[in-house]
Design a protein around this motif. Structure first.
Motif, PDB file in Angstrom:
ATOM      1  N   SER A  82      40.527  42.754  37.882  1.00  0.00           N
ATOM      2  CA  SER A  82      39.876  42.521  39.168  1.00  0.00           C
ATOM      3  C   SER A  82      40.075  43.751  40.037  1.00  0.00           C
ATOM      4  O   SER A  82      41.089  44.435  39.929  1.00  0.00           O
ATOM      5  N   ASP A 126      31.132  35.696  40.097  1.00  0.00           N
ATOM      6  CA  ASP A 126      31.988  35.731  38.914  1.00  0.00           C
ATOM      7  C   ASP A 126      32.086  34.324  38.317  1.00  0.00           C
ATOM      8  O   ASP A 126      32.396  33.357  39.027  1.00  0.00           O
ATOM      9  N   TRP A 147      30.621  39.049  35.639  1.00  0.00           N
ATOM     10  CA  TRP A 147      31.949  39.406  35.150  1.00  0.00           C
ATOM     11  C   TRP A 147      32.204  38.862  33.747  1.00  0.00           C
ATOM     12  O   TRP A 147      33.286  38.462  33.388  1.00  0.00           O
TER      13      TRP A 147
END
Length: 423
Positions: free
Chosen positions: A75, A342, A357
Motif C-alpha cells: 500500500s 481497491d 489493486w
C-alpha cells in the motif's frame, strides 16, 4: 683603416640546441624571448580549453531523480510516501515549477478549439459507424503475462461492436551501455513486442519512454485524438474514451448502463473521487476514468509543455478540465464513489462498477468469478443488457465501506492523512 667584418643584427642560422645549454645568455635575445612567450601562451590556452571541455562533458555525480512509480509495496501508506502525498508533494513532486503548474493555466488549452466547438456526431450504425467506447488499458512492455490474462479473462466481456480495447504501452527505457547485456535483453524484448503486436493487433506503442510520470496519459489522449481526427463523422471514432490500469476490472454491465443514456456531445467526466487527496482539487482517481470525445480531442490536440503534463496523471486530468469556461463548456462530473476502488476495501455487490489493486493474477480470476457469481445469484446474465441503474450505484457509492474506513484509519496512524486531505 683596418677592415672589419660587417655587423650582423641577427644570426643567419639558428643556434643548435646544445649551444643553449653552454650559452644560456642566448635565451635573453629579444626574438627568443618573444617566441618563448608566444609558445608558452599558446600551450596555456590549449590546456585551458582542454580543461574546460573536460568539465563540460564530465557526467554529474548527482544521482538521477527516480521517477519510477511502479509500487513495490502493499500500500502507498506502507512506503512512507503517504505523508508527502497528502501534503501535495507526492513521492517525486519536489520541483517548484511542477508544483506551480497545478495552479497556473495552460495557454495551449485556453487558445485551442474548445469542446463545444468540437461536438460528437458518432453513430453506432451505418458506413461511418463509430464505437461506444475506446478502452485503453495501460500496460508495459514486460507485462506480457498480464496482457494474456486479460485477453483470456477480462476482454471477452467487452463486445467488439461496442468497444475498441487496446493495451497502451510506451517505449522501454534504453540502457546506459548500448553494447551490454541489458541492450541485448531490450532488443530481444522489442522483437517479442513486435511479434505480439502483429499477432493480436490490440496494442498501441506510444512514442515516448514508458513512464506514467512523464506524461503517458496525455500522450494516450494525443494518440486517440489524432487517430480519430477529422471533420464530421469519422469511422471508428468513440463516443467515450476510458483510461484504466492493468490491475483494474471494469464491471461491464454497469459500465454500459452508466453511459448508455449520456450524450457524448456533453463534457462527460466519469470516475471516482473515493480515496483521493484533496490537495489537487477536483479529480477522479486513475484506477479508471472516462471522458467524452470532445474533452479528449480538446486535451489531446493541445501542445502543452512538459511541466503541464507530467506527474500525478489523474490529478493532471482534473486540472486540465478546470481550464474550461463553466458557461460555454460546463463539465458533467459523474462520481461513482465507493463502487469503484481497491477490491479488498469495497462491499462488492450488484452495484459495483470497478475493482482495483488486483496485483496478483489469481486475484484477477478470483474477483472476476466473484462478479459472475453475483450476477448469477441475481438471476441476471453478465452482459450489456443487465447492468443496474447508475443512480443506484451512485447512491451506494456515497456510503464508505467499513473496510475502507479501517484502512483510512491505518493510513492516518502511519502519517499519510495530513490535515484531512483524504476522504
Amino acid at each position: 683603416m683596418t677592415s672589419s667584418h660587417p655587423a650582423k643584427a641577427y644570426p643567419l642560422s639558428r643556434p643548435s640546441i646544445q649551444r643553449y645549454f653552454t650559452s644560456p645568455q642566448l635565451l635573453l635575445r629579444p626574438s627568443i624571448r618573444l617566441k618563448t612567450s608566444l609558445y608558452t601562451l599558446s600551450i596555456t590556452i590549449i590546456l585551458l580549453v582542454i580543461l574546460a571541455l573536460n568539465a563540460t562533458i564530465t557526467p554529474s555525480t548527482t544521482p538521477p531523480t527516480d521517477v519510477n512509480t511502479v509500487p513495490s509495496h502493499d500500500s502507498p501508506a506502507d512506503s512512507g510516501e503517504g505523508k508527502d502525498v497528502a501534503k501535495g508533494k507526492d513521492a517525486h513532486l519536489v520541483d517548484q515549477e511542477i508544483q506551480r503548474s497545478f495552479e497556473e493555466p495552460d495557454f495551449a488549452l485556453l487558445s485551442g478549439k474548445q469542446p463545444h466547438e468540437i461536438g460528437c456526431d458518432v453513430p453506432l450504425e451505418g458506413e461511418d459507424k463509430g464505437v461506444f467506447m475506446f478502452l485503453g488499458i495501460f500496460s508495459a512492455a514486460d507485462k506480457r503475462e498480464r496482457r494474456d490474462l486479460y485477453r483470456r479473462v477480462i476482454i471477452p466481456d467487452f463486445p467488439p461492436d461496442l468497444f475498441t480495447v487496446k493495451f497502451i504501452l510506451g517505449i522501454p527505457a534504453y540502457p546506459e551501455n548500448p553494447l551490454g547485456p541489458e541492450a541485448v535483453s531490450r532488443s530481444m524484448l522489442m522483437n517479442k513486442i513486435e511479434a505480439e503486436m502483429d499477432r493480436y493487433g490490440d496494442m498501441v506503442m506510444l512514442p515516448m519512454l514508458d513512464n506514467i510520470d512523464l506524461g503517458k496519459t496525455h500522450e494516450y489522449f494525443k494518440w486517440v485524438a489524432k487517430e480519430y481526427s477529422g471533420e464530421g463523422r469519422v469511422k471508428g471514432r468513440p463516443k467515450f474514451i476510458m483510461k484504466a490500469d492493468d490491475d483494474t476490472i471494469l464491471v461491464l454491465p454497469n459500465v454500459i448502463s452508466g453511459f448508455k443514456d449520456l450524450n457524448c456531445a456533453h463534457n462527460i467526466y466519469w470516475g471516482t473521487s473515493a480515496g483521493r487527496s484533496h490537495y489537487f482539487g477536483d479529480y477522479f482517481r486513475g484506477l479508471a476514468y472516462a471522458m467524452s470525445w470532445p474533452l479528449v480531442s480538446w486535451i489531446g490536440s493541445a501542445d502543452m509543455p512538459l511541466a503541464h503534463i507530467m506527474k500525478i496523471e489523474d490529478a493532471r486530468t482534473g486540472q486540465w478540465l478546470r481550464h474550461l469556461d463553466p458557461v460555454t463548456d460546463p463539465v458533467k462530473r459523474i462520481d461513482m464513489g465507493w463502487t469503484m476502488g481497491d477490491w479488498n476495501q469495497l462491499d462488492v455487490g450488484i452495484e459495483t462498477v470497478a475493482l482495483h489493486w488486483l496485483k496478483l493474477d489469481e486475484w484477477v480470476e478470483q474477483q472476476h468469478d466473484r462478479l459472475l457469481q453475483i450476477w448469477s445469484n441475481a438471476s441476471k446474465p453478465y452482459d450489456v443488457d443487465n447492468g443496474i441503474s447508475p443512480r443506484l450505484s451512485i447512491e451506494k457509492g456515497k456510503q464508505t465501506p467499513e473496510r475502507a474506513q479501517k484502512e483510512h484509519q491505518r493510513q492516518k496512524e502511519l502519517g499519510w492523512d495530513v490535515g484531512g486531505n483524504l476522504d
